[in-house]
Structure formats: structure tokens, C-alpha cells
Design a protein around this motif. Structure first.
Motif, PDB file in Angstrom:
ATOM      1  N   GLU A   1     -11.337  -1.677 -11.401  1.00  0.00           N
ATOM      2  CA  GLU A   1     -10.889  -1.954 -12.679  1.00  0.00           C
ATOM      3  C   GLU A   1      -9.351  -2.086 -12.771  1.00  0.00           C
ATOM      4  O   GLU A   1      -9.018  -2.750 -13.614  1.00  0.00           O
ATOM      5  CB  GLU A   1     -11.304  -0.628 -13.601  1.00  0.00           C
ATOM      6  N   ARG A   2      -8.517  -1.279 -11.898  1.00  0.00           N
ATOM      7  CA  ARG A   2      -7.112  -1.462 -11.836  1.00  0.00           C
ATOM      8  C   ARG A   2      -6.872  -2.546 -11.438  1.00  0.00           C
ATOM      9  O   ARG A   2      -5.999  -3.366 -11.839  1.00  0.00           O
ATOM     10  CB  ARG A   2      -6.517  -0.056 -11.024  1.00  0.00           C
ATOM     11  N   ILE A   3      -7.590  -3.317 -10.527  1.00  0.00           N
ATOM     12  CA  ILE A   3      -7.295  -4.566  -9.868  1.00  0.00           C
ATOM     13  C   ILE A   3      -7.585  -5.674 -10.808  1.00  0.00           C
ATOM     14  O   ILE A   3      -6.782  -6.400 -11.133  1.00  0.00           O
ATOM     15  CB  ILE A   3      -8.144  -4.767  -8.591  1.00  0.00           C
ATOM     16  N   PHE A   4      -8.732  -5.444 -11.434  1.00  0.00           N
ATOM     17  CA  PHE A   4      -9.273  -6.550 -12.466  1.00  0.00           C
ATOM     18  C   PHE A   4      -8.042  -6.551 -13.693  1.00  0.00           C
ATOM     19  O   PHE A   4      -7.847  -7.755 -14.001  1.00  0.00           O
ATOM     20  CB  PHE A   4     -10.631  -6.107 -12.792  1.00  0.00           C
ATOM     21  N   LEU A   5      -7.974  -5.252 -14.080  1.00  0.00           N
ATOM     22  CA  LEU A   5      -7.229  -5.341 -15.515  1.00  0.00           C
ATOM     23  C   LEU A   5      -5.706  -5.503 -14.948  1.00  0.00           C
ATOM     24  O   LEU A   5      -5.199  -6.408 -15.764  1.00  0.00           O
ATOM     25  CB  LEU A   5      -7.191  -4.089 -16.096  1.00  0.00           C
ATOM     26  N   GLY A   6      -5.153  -5.178 -13.881  1.00  0.00           N
ATOM     27  CA  GLY A   6      -3.935  -5.361 -13.331  1.00  0.00           C
ATOM     28  C   GLY A   6      -3.567  -6.608 -13.293  1.00  0.00           C
ATOM     29  O   GLY A   6      -2.420  -7.167 -13.554  1.00  0.00           O
ATOM     30  N   LEU A   7      -4.371  -7.698 -12.425  1.00  0.00           N
ATOM     31  CA  LEU A   7      -4.108  -8.760 -12.271  1.00  0.00           C
ATOM     32  C   LEU A   7      -4.033  -9.845 -13.384  1.00  0.00           C
ATOM     33  O   LEU A   7      -3.511 -10.862 -13.432  1.00  0.00           O
ATOM     34  CB  LEU A   7      -5.283  -9.468 -11.416  1.00  0.00           C
ATOM     35  N   ARG A   8      -4.863  -9.322 -14.707  1.00  0.00           N
ATOM     36  CA  ARG A   8      -4.744 -10.236 -15.813  1.00  0.00           C
ATOM     37  C   ARG A   8      -3.521 -10.262 -16.441  1.00  0.00           C
ATOM     38  O   ARG A   8      -2.898 -10.891 -17.217  1.00  0.00           O
ATOM     39  CB  ARG A   8      -5.507  -9.653 -16.693  1.00  0.00           C
TER      40      ARG A   8
ATOM     41  N   GLY B   1      -5.526  -0.841   4.940  1.00  0.00           N
ATOM     42  CA  GLY B   1      -5.015  -1.866   5.792  1.00  0.00           C
ATOM     43  C   GLY B   1      -6.134  -2.938   6.882  1.00  0.00           C
ATOM     44  O   GLY B   1      -5.667  -3.228   7.846  1.00  0.00           O
ATOM     45  N   SER B   2      -7.010  -3.173   5.849  1.00  0.00           N
ATOM     46  CA  SER B   2      -8.346  -3.698   6.537  1.00  0.00           C
ATOM     47  C   SER B   2      -7.376  -5.274   7.011  1.00  0.00           C
ATOM     48  O   SER B   2      -6.966  -5.706   5.973  1.00  0.00           O
ATOM     49  CB  SER B   2      -9.388  -3.923   5.975  1.00  0.00           C
ATOM     50  N   ARG B   3      -8.021  -5.778   8.114  1.00  0.00           N
ATOM     51  CA  ARG B   3      -7.407  -7.245   8.346  1.00  0.00           C
ATOM     52  C   ARG B   3      -8.159  -8.231   7.349  1.00  0.00           C
ATOM     53  O   ARG B   3      -7.491  -9.255   7.044  1.00  0.00           O
ATOM     54  CB  ARG B   3      -7.788  -7.563   9.824  1.00  0.00           C
ATOM     55  N   GLY B   4      -9.386  -7.889   7.042  1.00  0.00           N
ATOM     56  CA  GLY B   4     -10.008  -8.905   5.823  1.00  0.00           C
ATOM     57  C   GLY B   4      -9.058  -9.022   4.721  1.00  0.00           C
ATOM     58  O   GLY B   4      -9.037 -10.156   4.196  1.00  0.00           O
ATOM     59  N   PHE B   5      -8.591  -7.878   4.224  1.00  0.00           N
ATOM     60  CA  PHE B   5      -7.835  -7.854   2.929  1.00  0.00           C
ATOM     61  C   PHE B   5      -6.545  -8.856   3.213  1.00  0.00           C
ATOM     62  O   PHE B   5      -6.199  -9.852   2.503  1.00  0.00           O
ATOM     63  CB  PHE B   5      -7.434  -6.846   2.717  1.00  0.00           C
ATOM     64  N   GLU B   6      -5.830  -8.724   4.484  1.00  0.00           N
ATOM     65  CA  GLU B   6      -4.397  -9.653   4.713  1.00  0.00           C
ATOM     66  C   GLU B   6      -5.234 -11.104   4.888  1.00  0.00           C
ATOM     67  O   GLU B   6      -4.259 -12.117   4.412  1.00  0.00           O
ATOM     68  CB  GLU B   6      -3.994  -9.204   5.951  1.00  0.00           C
ATOM     69  N   GLU B   7      -6.277 -11.386   5.215  1.00  0.00           N
ATOM     70  CA  GLU B   7      -6.597 -12.940   5.462  1.00  0.00           C
ATOM     71  C   GLU B   7      -7.048 -13.506   4.092  1.00  0.00           C
ATOM     72  O   GLU B   7      -6.456 -14.420   3.499  1.00  0.00           O
ATOM     73  CB  GLU B   7      -7.797 -13.003   6.204  1.00  0.00           C
ATOM     74  N   THR B   8      -7.572 -12.594   3.174  1.00  0.00           N
ATOM     75  CA  THR B   8      -7.994 -12.938   2.125  1.00  0.00           C
ATOM     76  C   THR B   8      -6.595 -13.202   1.163  1.00  0.00           C
ATOM     77  O   THR B   8      -6.358 -14.239   0.402  1.00  0.00           O
ATOM     78  CB  THR B   8      -8.707 -11.947   1.087  1.00  0.00           C
ATOM     79  N   LEU B   9      -5.598 -12.518   1.204  1.00  0.00           N
ATOM     80  CA  LEU B   9      -4.343 -12.362   0.523  1.00  0.00           C
ATOM     81  C   LEU B   9      -3.700 -13.750   0.997  1.00  0.00           C
ATOM     82  O   LEU B   9      -3.101 -14.489   0.264  1.00  0.00           O
ATOM     83  CB  LEU B   9      -3.482 -11.204   0.697  1.00  0.00           C
ATOM     84  N   GLY B  10      -3.629 -14.114   2.118  1.00  0.00           N
ATOM     85  CA  GLY B  10      -3.009 -15.238   2.814  1.00  0.00           C
ATOM     86  C   GLY B  10      -3.632 -16.460   2.392  1.00  0.00           C
ATOM     87  O   GLY B  10      -3.088 -17.560   1.761  1.00  0.00           O
TER      88      GLY B  10
ATOM     89  N   ASP C   1       1.573  -2.477  -2.743  1.00  0.00           N
ATOM     90  CA  ASP C   1       1.123  -1.032  -2.033  1.00  0.00           C
ATOM     91  C   ASP C   1      -0.025  -0.356  -2.528  1.00  0.00           C
ATOM     92  O   ASP C   1      -0.979   0.017  -1.547  1.00  0.00           O
ATOM     93  CB  ASP C   1       2.407  -0.228  -1.922  1.00  0.00           C
ATOM     94  N   GLU C   2      -0.168  -0.334  -3.564  1.00  0.00           N
ATOM     95  CA  GLU C   2      -1.323   0.218  -4.190  1.00  0.00           C
ATOM     96  C   GLU C   2      -2.565  -0.631  -3.915  1.00  0.00           C
ATOM     97  O   GLU C   2      -3.502  -0.021  -3.380  1.00  0.00           O
ATOM     98  CB  GLU C   2      -1.320   0.079  -5.957  1.00  0.00           C
ATOM     99  N   LEU C   3      -2.555  -1.761  -3.895  1.00  0.00           N
ATOM    100  CA  LEU C   3      -3.630  -2.719  -3.474  1.00  0.00           C
ATOM    101  C   LEU C   3      -4.001  -2.667  -2.271  1.00  0.00           C
ATOM    102  O   LEU C   3      -5.014  -2.396  -1.654  1.00  0.00           O
ATOM    103  CB  LEU C   3      -3.410  -4.234  -3.586  1.00  0.00           C
ATOM    104  N   SER C   4      -3.068  -2.618  -1.170  1.00  0.00           N
ATOM    105  CA  SER C   4      -3.051  -2.352   0.346  1.00  0.00           C
ATOM    106  C   SER C   4      -3.856  -1.023   0.381  1.00  0.00           C
ATOM    107  O   SER C   4      -4.824  -0.959   1.348  1.00  0.00           O
ATOM    108  CB  SER C   4      -1.990  -2.284   1.057  1.00  0.00           C
ATOM    109  N   GLY C   5      -3.448   0.091  -0.245  1.00  0.00           N
ATOM    110  CA  GLY C   5      -3.839   1.386  -0.193  1.00  0.00           C
ATOM    111  C   GLY C   5      -5.663   1.464  -0.552  1.00  0.00           C
ATOM    112  O   GLY C   5      -6.200   2.113   0.326  1.00  0.00           O
ATOM    113  N   TYR C   6      -6.030   0.593  -1.330  1.00  0.00           N
ATOM    114  CA  TYR C   6      -7.507   0.621  -1.609  1.00  0.00           C
ATOM    115  C   TYR C   6      -8.313   0.045  -0.513  1.00  0.00           C
ATOM    116  O   TYR C   6      -9.450   0.187  -0.360  1.00  0.00           O
ATOM    117  CB  TYR C   6      -7.612  -0.473  -2.738  1.00  0.00           C
ATOM    118  N   HIS C   7      -7.464  -1.019   0.518  1.00  0.00           N
ATOM    119  CA  HIS C   7      -8.276  -1.474   1.539  1.00  0.00           C
ATOM    120  C   HIS C   7      -8.068  -0.864   2.810  1.00  0.00           C
ATOM    121  O   HIS C   7      -8.375  -1.074   3.856  1.00  0.00           O
ATOM    122  CB  HIS C   7      -7.780  -3.097   1.677  1.00  0.00           C
TER     123      HIS C   7
END
Ligand code: SF4
Length: 384
Positions: free
Chosen positions: A317-324, A340-349, A332-338
């Protein structure tokens, strides 16, 4: 400061759903009734629900009140005043409380405006939708374009803090036509605008017309062009695009909506209203019954369902609402939810390469194009 002290400082927001309309607009799927003879009984039930439901929150101040619907401007001001007194008696309204009323232009006479001001209502949100006669007709709205312009001007004189809703993407609407609505808003001096793209909701008259080929709406690309044009013109004229659908001159944000998007506590009253409460121990979401007759018969049982929000859901919810919000989400908060997964870095890129998100000073924000796909981007950034 302890967690409890912090939450008390935040206070609470209140939402009231007034579910009366004269008739259902052809695109609307909100919970509402057209039986005006139920108004008196509804307000009796509402008082009862308000007294019962506010009991655990007596130590909180009401920061904002949002009266939505339905058509709140349809009910007598004395009913609204009675409910505000009940609420104030239970929780006490903050000295700087924002009290917004959603109103349809056809209800706002000079006398009605004065009554609303005398009740303490200090922000008016007008369901204008368009300043063009053909579009208002296509939407099945009851007010005329002239009426909308007159009411906006008078409301600005009296309330100052005024918002209008505009819809884009009506049958036959071109980009030029849409720009006429935007220019009418800019010429009026309104300090807050909410822009919605017309969507075809299930079981509405519009859905049936579209299904039978009797109405054909502009396509996705045309709607997107209208949205982007609104962003461009409004921002050029000093509006801050502070949430996907909301634009404000500095100092005229909807404090109620910002509170909800920042996940502060809000209590919803009336049938179909939702609530979200935060304490140091837990977060709870609840929904009221969506039946007027059940609500009136038993306001003490208005809450139909409630659930404790678990950590995964809270983070999503924090991701969904924060991004709006244009204020975005701390990276840092978003990375913390993941973790440090590599999949997250790839998605972000990939999202950055597609021009949907930007990173500014350690904060992830949607680009203008990204606002068009806010829900999809948020889904991609939620941990699996
Ligand atoms: S006035 Fe608003 S709430 Fe009522 S039917 Fe029309 S769109 Fe829906």
C-alpha cells in the motif's frame, strides 16, 4: 515522542458518505439511492453511528472532514449542521480543520452558499465535469455550462478554496474540445482541479450503450493525449501536479486526500464508507454496509467487515499510494522491501529506461508519462 503521542498529534480525518442523488448519471457506479424520503431517517442513523464509532477516538482531534457522495449539496443544510455538531461533540474539530463539501452546481444558490459557510464548510468541491453544453448533455449532467461558470465565480468569491472535477474522454471529444475545458478552468482562477478519464464501469448505462455500439469513446491513446495536455497546460500556469489526478496552486491541496494517501487514520461514516485506523499496535481497515435500508435499520452494525493489515499488504500500500504522489517514495525504503534482490534492480532499470520513473535525491517519482501507468508501475515494484 512515543508512537501513541505521534498518532495523537496526527489526529484523525473524517469522511461522510451522503448517498442521495436525484438520478444516476449514466457513467456512475457509486453507491447511492434516489429515494429522498429516506433523508431524515438516514441522518438519525448517522448520528447514532457517529456517536458509537467515535468513542475509541475521543483523544484525537479532527484534522479534516470530507463530505462526499452521492450529492451532499442535495440535503438540507440543517441536516449537515446537525451532524457536524454531533461530530464536534464527540471528537472536537481542530482549530484549522478543513471541511470540504462535494456539490453539484445546480444546487449552489447564493442562499445555500451562505448556509454552508455558516456551518463552517470552508472548501467546496464542485462536480462541474465540463464547461461545454454538448459534453454536459452526453454525460447526463443536470447543470448548464453557464450555470457552472456562474457558480464557480460565486464560490471563489465566498469560499476562495474551491476545486472542480473535470472529466475527459467523452464520446466525440477531440483534443481541441478538451483544451476548451482546460482554458475555462484557467480563466476562472480556480486553485484546485481534479482530472478524471471517463471509464466504463460495469452495470452502468454507459457500459450498456458501449456494448451495443450506440456510444463509442475516444481510444486509450487519445485519452492519454488529453491527460498529458492537462498536465502541460496546468503546470505551465503554476499548478502543482501533486497526485496522479490532482493539480493545485500552492497552499490549496486537499488536506483530506493527502492524509488518506499518507496513510493517516480516517473514519468513514454512512453506507459504503471505508475507514482506516492506525495505532501503535496495528492498522485496521473496515468497510460499512452498502445497503441504505440495512444501515437505517441498524446503524450500530454499520461496519460490515474489518481486517488487520499485515506487513506485506502495508508495504504494498505504501508503494501504491506513495507513487501516486509527486513527493514519491524513498528509494531506501523501497529497496528495503526487496532486501536487495537483483530482480528489483532490473525492474527499476527497465522502468527508468522506459521513461516511467525518475530518481531525484534518493526519491523515486513517476514521470509525467509514468503517471498514466501509475497502478501498473506500482504493481511491478511490489515485492513478490
Ligand atoms: S451526481 Fe455524482 S454521485 Fe450522483 S449519480 Fe452523478 S456522478 Fe454519481
Amino acid at each position: 515522542m512515543t508512537g501513541d503521542e505521534y498518532k495523537q498529534l496526527l489526529g484523525v480525518h473524517c469522511y461522510l458518505h451522503i448517498p442521495f442523488c436525484r438520478q444516476r448519471c449514466n457513467y456512475c457506479d457509486f453507491f447511492l439511492v434516489t429515494r429522498q424520503d429516506l433523508q431524515e431517517r438516514f441522518f438519525h442513523a448517522l448520528d447514532e453511528e457517529t456517536i458509537l464509532r467515535t468513542a475509541p477516538y475521543h483523544d484525537r482531534k479532527v484534522k479534516t472532514v470530507h463530505v462526499g457522495g452521492g450529492t451532499p449539496s442535495l440535503v438540507p443544510s440543517s441536516y449537515l449542521g446537525g451532524w457536524l455538531e454531533t461530530l464536534d461533540g464527540q471528537l472536537s474539530l481542530d482549530d484549522t480543520v478543513e471541511i470540504t463539501l462535494e456539490a453539484n452546481p445546480e444546487d449552489i444558490t447564493p442562499e445555500k452558499s451562505r448556509e454552508l459557510v455558516s456551518l463552517g464548510i470552508n472548501r467546496l468541491s464542485l462536480g462541474v465535469q465540463s464547461f461545454r453544453p454538448e459534453k454536459l448533455h452526453a454525460l447526463g449532467r443536470r447543470h448548464s455550462a453557464d450555470q457552472a461558470s456562474r457558480v464557480v465565480a460565486a464560490a471563489l468569491d465566498l469560499f476562495g478554496n474551491v476545486s472542480v472535477d473535470l472529466i475527459c474522454g467523452v464520446e466525440g471529444e477531440s483534443l481541441d474540445m478538451w483544451e476548451q475545458d482546460l482554458h475555462a478552468v484557467l480563466a476562472s482562477g480556480i486553485p484546485h482541479v481534479s482530472i478524471y478519464m471517463l471509464s466504463v464501469e460495469k452495470k452502468t448505462k454507459l457500459e450498456s450503450l458501449v456494448r451495443r455500439g450506440m456510444v463509442s469513446l475516444p481510444g486509450e491513446h487519445e485519452q492519454a493525449a488529453m491527460y498529458l495536455k492537462a498536465c502541460e497546460l496546468l503546470e505551465e500556469q503554476g499548478f502543482l501536479h501533486y497526485e496522479v489526478s490532482n493539480f493545485s496552486k500552492p497552499g490549496f491541496f486537499s488536506r483530506y486526500n493527502l492524509g488518506c494517501w499518507h496513510r493517516e487514520s480516517y473514519l468513514g461514516f454512512g453506507p459504503s464508507a471505508h475507514s482506516f485506523t492506525v495505532s501503535s499496535q496495528k492498522e485496521i481497515r473496515s468497510a460499512n454496509v452498502s445497503s441504505m435500508l440495512r444501515y437505517i435499520a441498524s446503524p450500530g452494525d454499520a461496519v460490515l467487515s474489518s481486517e488487520i493489515i499485515l506487513e506485506k499488504e502495508r508495504n504494498d500500500e505504501r508503494i501504491f499510494l506513495g507513487l501516486r504522489l509527486s513527493s514519491g517514495l524513498l528509494l531506501d525504503e523501497l529497496s528495503g522491501y526487496h532486501q536487495g534482490s537483483r530482480g528489483f534492480e532490473e525492474t527499476l532499470g527497465r522502468l527508468r529506461a522506459q521513461g516511467l520513473v525518475d530518481i531525484r535525491d534518493g526519491v523515486l517519482v513517476l514521470s509525467r508519462k509514468g503517471f498514466l501507468f501509475a497502478d501498473k508501475v506500482a504493481e511491478e515494484l511490489m515485492p513478490s
